[in-house]
Design a protein around this motif. Structure first.
Motif, PDB file in Angstrom:
ATOM      1  N   SER A 181       0.882  -1.164   0.000  1.00 53.31           N
ATOM      2  CA  SER A 181       0.000   0.000   0.000  1.00 53.31           C
ATOM      3  C   SER A 181       0.924   1.220   0.000  1.00 53.31           C
ATOM      4  O   SER A 181       2.003   1.180   0.598  1.00 53.31           O
ATOM      5  CB  SER A 181      -0.860  -0.026   1.267  1.00 53.31           C
ATOM      6  OG  SER A 181      -1.194   1.295   1.641  1.00 53.31           O
ATOM      7  N   SER A 183       1.062   3.729   1.655  1.00 50.44           N
ATOM      8  CA  SER A 183       1.424   4.200   2.993  1.00 50.44           C
ATOM      9  C   SER A 183       2.689   3.505   3.510  1.00 50.44           C
ATOM     10  O   SER A 183       3.405   4.050   4.355  1.00 50.44           O
ATOM     11  CB  SER A 183       0.266   3.970   3.973  1.00 50.44           C
ATOM     12  OG  SER A 183       0.016   2.587   4.111  1.00 50.44           O
ATOM     13  N   ASP A 186       6.144   5.291   3.749  1.00 50.07           N
ATOM     14  CA  ASP A 186       6.549   6.175   4.855  1.00 50.07           C
ATOM     15  C   ASP A 186       7.522   5.504   5.812  1.00 50.07           C
ATOM     16  O   ASP A 186       8.144   6.166   6.646  1.00 50.07           O
ATOM     17  CB  ASP A 186       5.306   6.621   5.649  1.00 50.07           C
ATOM     18  CG  ASP A 186       4.547   7.741   4.923  1.00 50.07           C
ATOM     19  OD1 ASP A 186       5.072   8.233   3.893  1.00 50.07           O
ATOM     20  OD2 ASP A 186       3.450   8.112   5.388  1.00 50.07           O
ATOM     21  N   HIS A 368       3.565   6.238  -4.214  1.00 48.39           N
ATOM     22  CA  HIS A 368       3.751   6.762  -2.871  1.00 48.39           C
ATOM     23  C   HIS A 368       3.723   8.290  -2.891  1.00 48.39           C
ATOM     24  O   HIS A 368       3.049   8.942  -2.076  1.00 48.39           O
ATOM     25  CB  HIS A 368       5.091   6.242  -2.308  1.00 48.39           C
ATOM     26  CG  HIS A 368       5.413   6.793  -0.950  1.00 48.39           C
ATOM     27  ND1 HIS A 368       6.579   7.493  -0.694  1.00 48.39           N
ATOM     28  CD2 HIS A 368       4.733   6.760   0.224  1.00 48.39           C
ATOM     29  CE1 HIS A 368       6.595   7.855   0.576  1.00 48.39           C
ATOM     30  NE2 HIS A 368       5.494   7.423   1.172  1.00 48.39           N
ATOM     31  N   GLN A 369       4.441   8.867  -3.893  1.00 51.31           N
ATOM     32  CA  GLN A 369       4.494  10.329  -3.995  1.00 51.31           C
ATOM     33  C   GLN A 369       3.099  10.900  -4.294  1.00 51.31           C
ATOM     34  O   GLN A 369       2.680  11.904  -3.686  1.00 51.31           O
ATOM     35  CB  GLN A 369       5.490  10.733  -5.098  1.00 51.31           C
ATOM     36  CG  GLN A 369       5.796  12.225  -5.128  1.00 51.31           C
ATOM     37  CD  GLN A 369       6.313  12.747  -3.784  1.00 51.31           C
ATOM     38  OE1 GLN A 369       7.250  12.180  -3.205  1.00 51.31           O
ATOM     39  NE2 GLN A 369       5.682  13.802  -3.249  1.00 51.31           N
ATOM     40  N   TRP A 371       0.318   9.641  -3.506  1.00 49.99           N
ATOM     41  CA  TRP A 371      -0.495   9.481  -2.284  1.00 49.99           C
ATOM     42  C   TRP A 371      -0.180  10.611  -1.293  1.00 49.99           C
ATOM     43  O   TRP A 371      -1.074  11.176  -0.666  1.00 49.99           O
ATOM     44  CB  TRP A 371      -0.177   8.101  -1.682  1.00 49.99           C
ATOM     45  CG  TRP A 371      -0.801   7.814  -0.373  1.00 49.99           C
ATOM     46  CD1 TRP A 371      -2.106   7.496  -0.121  1.00 49.99           C
ATOM     47  CD2 TRP A 371      -0.141   7.794   0.900  1.00 49.99           C
ATOM     48  NE1 TRP A 371      -2.304   7.270   1.221  1.00 49.99           N
ATOM     49  CE2 TRP A 371      -1.104   7.450   1.861  1.00 49.99           C
ATOM     50  CE3 TRP A 371       1.182   8.032   1.314  1.00 49.99           C
ATOM     51  CZ2 TRP A 371      -0.792   7.332   3.229  1.00 49.99           C
ATOM     52  CZ3 TRP A 371       1.486   7.902   2.658  1.00 49.99           C
ATOM     53  CH2 TRP A 371       0.503   7.558   3.601  1.00 49.99           C
ATOM     54  N   ILE A 372       1.117  10.995  -1.212  1.00 51.37           N
ATOM     55  CA  ILE A 372       1.488  12.130  -0.347  1.00 51.37           C
ATOM     56  C   ILE A 372       0.860  13.415  -0.879  1.00 51.37           C
ATOM     57  O   ILE A 372       0.274  14.197  -0.136  1.00 51.37           O
ATOM     58  CB  ILE A 372       3.031  12.284  -0.290  1.00 51.37           C
ATOM     59  CG1 ILE A 372       3.641  11.085   0.445  1.00 51.37           C
ATOM     60  CG2 ILE A 372       3.429  13.596   0.391  1.00 51.37           C
ATOM     61  CD1 ILE A 372       5.154  11.024   0.365  1.00 51.37           C
ATOM     62  N   ARG A 376      -2.272  12.168   1.812  1.00 47.61           N
ATOM     63  CA  ARG A 376      -2.281  10.898   2.572  1.00 47.61           C
ATOM     64  C   ARG A 376      -3.715  10.461   2.912  1.00 47.61           C
ATOM     65  O   ARG A 376      -4.089  10.352   4.079  1.00 47.61           O
ATOM     66  CB  ARG A 376      -1.468  11.036   3.855  1.00 47.61           C
ATOM     67  CG  ARG A 376       0.045  11.129   3.619  1.00 47.61           C
ATOM     68  CD  ARG A 376       0.815  11.050   4.934  1.00 47.61           C
ATOM     69  NE  ARG A 376       2.212  10.720   4.726  1.00 47.61           N
ATOM     70  CZ  ARG A 376       3.169  11.574   4.386  1.00 47.61           C
ATOM     71  NH1 ARG A 376       2.853  12.847   4.192  1.00 47.61           N
ATOM     72  NH2 ARG A 376       4.407  11.164   4.224  1.00 47.61           N
ATOM     73  N   HIS A 379      -5.369   7.935   5.702  1.00 48.33           N
ATOM     74  CA  HIS A 379      -4.275   7.798   6.672  1.00 48.33           C
ATOM     75  C   HIS A 379      -4.854   8.009   8.048  1.00 48.33           C
ATOM     76  O   HIS A 379      -5.192   9.104   8.447  1.00 48.33           O
ATOM     77  CB  HIS A 379      -3.207   8.857   6.370  1.00 48.33           C
ATOM     78  CG  HIS A 379      -1.953   8.633   7.146  1.00 48.33           C
ATOM     79  ND1 HIS A 379      -1.876   8.918   8.480  1.00 48.33           N
ATOM     80  CD2 HIS A 379      -0.742   8.177   6.772  1.00 48.33           C
ATOM     81  CE1 HIS A 379      -0.643   8.643   8.904  1.00 48.33           C
ATOM     82  NE2 HIS A 379       0.057   8.178   7.880  1.00 48.33           N
TER      83      HIS A 379
END
Ligand SMILES: [Zn+2]
Length: 387
Positions: A181, A183, A186, A368-369, A371-372, A376, A379
């Motif tokens: 995932s 997340s 991180d 990932h980027q 998602w940031i 997030r 989260h």
């Protein structure tokens, strides 16, 4: 050209000097091996047969001596010729191409054992002959039986030789884990590469499941051997040794029994046998297979026969040659090849797996980027226990 041949007259596996010495009564160290009388040539053609395929028509080949140096350049041996002078070996006989029994599929030469284990097994084989548990004629019968099996059960090799190594790389990348995932990115020092290796080629998943189901782990030695076979024999047929799967289970059980019960092996099992797993020891498998062959593949009868030969404390050395047979050579590599070429899931042989891993890693980092950048989502911060 085999260096030994099976003599019907003496019921023994003999090299040329041994055979001639028995025929003429001349001691071995007084034999002349540079020319043969016609009656011995005639007798050889009648008496001797190829140790692998059973071909007749032996021709005596004199030892070669360099005229200038008088040094021996060729060992006296046999050739097998049909009446027209052509090669008499069956088409699949390895001796049609090789001289040395050690290079022939499955044959184990107990005559000049190179390692500790084969020397031990040779003593046991001599004990078996001394105790009348089996004869050299039985060893010959087993070789001929094996040759017939090899002719009857054939499988064509169609596998691309690049596949086994690819499968090995993919296999060792697939550590079971929780699905990725964004997340997870991180996590400090997150193992992007490892996750990418696991996810890079999902097309192989069906194939890997099949390997696991058949318990065929692509070990390094198996992959190397499968690659060699697929390269050398592509488009040709090989012996489908998988027909021996039940026999291999029996032979391994007998090998376990022998190693557990016979003092010399038990005492050395951690030191001398641990290096190579017992089920990959050709000499022990050859002895176990001979006992089983003689017992119609009944395990308990074969164990009783072993007890009889292992009771002999110092068997006399058997004159002649002892050529055993490990019928399970290439069992795992041919099994791997069959599974890979017959599987409904096929791997693209041109696949560059490391490139696929790099591409996958880049995509994971991007996810990932993204998602940031999206703040997030989903989260859920962890709540402390007292909040
Ligand atoms: Zn032959």
């Amino acid at each position: 050209m085999p260096l030994t041949a099976y003599s019907h007259r003496f019921a023994a596996e003999l090299d040329l000097p041994q055979w001639l010495s028995r025929m003429t009564g001349v001691p071995l160290d007084h034999l002349r091996l540079e020319g043969f009388e016609d009656n011995w040539r005639h007798a050889a053609a009648q008496d001797l047969e190829c140790p692998s395929c059973g071909a007749r028509g032996a021709v005596l080949v004199a030892s070669g001596v360099d005229r200038k140096t008088r040094r021996k350049v060729r060992q006296a041996t046999f050739r097998f010729r049909d009446p027209d002078g052509g090669d008499a070996h069956a088409p699949l006989c390895d001796f049609a191409a090789h001289d040395d029994p050690a290079s022939v599929e499955g044959l184990v030469n107990f005559q000049s054992p190179k390692d500790w284990l084969t020397r031990q097994v040779r003593v046991l084989v001599c004990g078996g002959i001394q105790a009348g548990v089996f004869t050299q004629a039985d060893m010959r019968a087993m070789r001929l039986w094996f040759f017939q099996q090899r002719q009857s059960y054939r499988v064509e090799i169609t596998l691309d030789p690049r596949i086994p190594e690819l499968v090995r790389s993919i296999w060792y990348s697939k550590m079971p884990s929780i699905p990725f995932s964004p997340s997870h990115g991180d996590i400090r020092d997150f193992d992007w590469r490892g996750v990418a290796r696991r996810m890079a080629y999902p097309e192989a998943d069906g194939l890997l499941a099949l390997l696991a189901e058949r318990r065929l782990w692509p070990r390094d030695d198996m992959v190397a051997s499968a690659t060699r076979l697929a390269t050398r024999l592509h488009g040709q047929t090989v012996f489908d040794v998988s027909v021996f799967s039940e026999k291999l289970v029996l032979a391994n059980s007998l090998v376990d029994f022998i190693v557990d019960s016979y003092g010399a092996f038990r005492a050395n099992r951690t030191v001398r046998l641990a290096k190579n797993r017992v089920d990959r020891q050709p000499a022990l498998l050859a002895l176990a297979s001979l006992l089983l062959f003689k017992s119609d593949w009944h395990l308990s009868s074969a164990a009783e026969r072993f007890a009889r030969l292992a009771a002999i404390s110092a068997p006399p050395d058997v004159l002649g040659n002892l050529i055993g047979l490990n019928p399970f050579t290439d069992y795992w590599s041919v099994g791997l090849i069959r599974l890979l070429q017959d599987s409904p899931t096929q791997i693209d042989p041109t696949l560059d797996f490391e490139q696929a891993v790099s591409d996958c890693e880049r995509n994971l980092r991007r996810a990932h980027q993204a998602w940031i950048d999206a703040g997030r989502p989903n989260h859920t911060p962890l709540h402390s226990s007292n909040s």
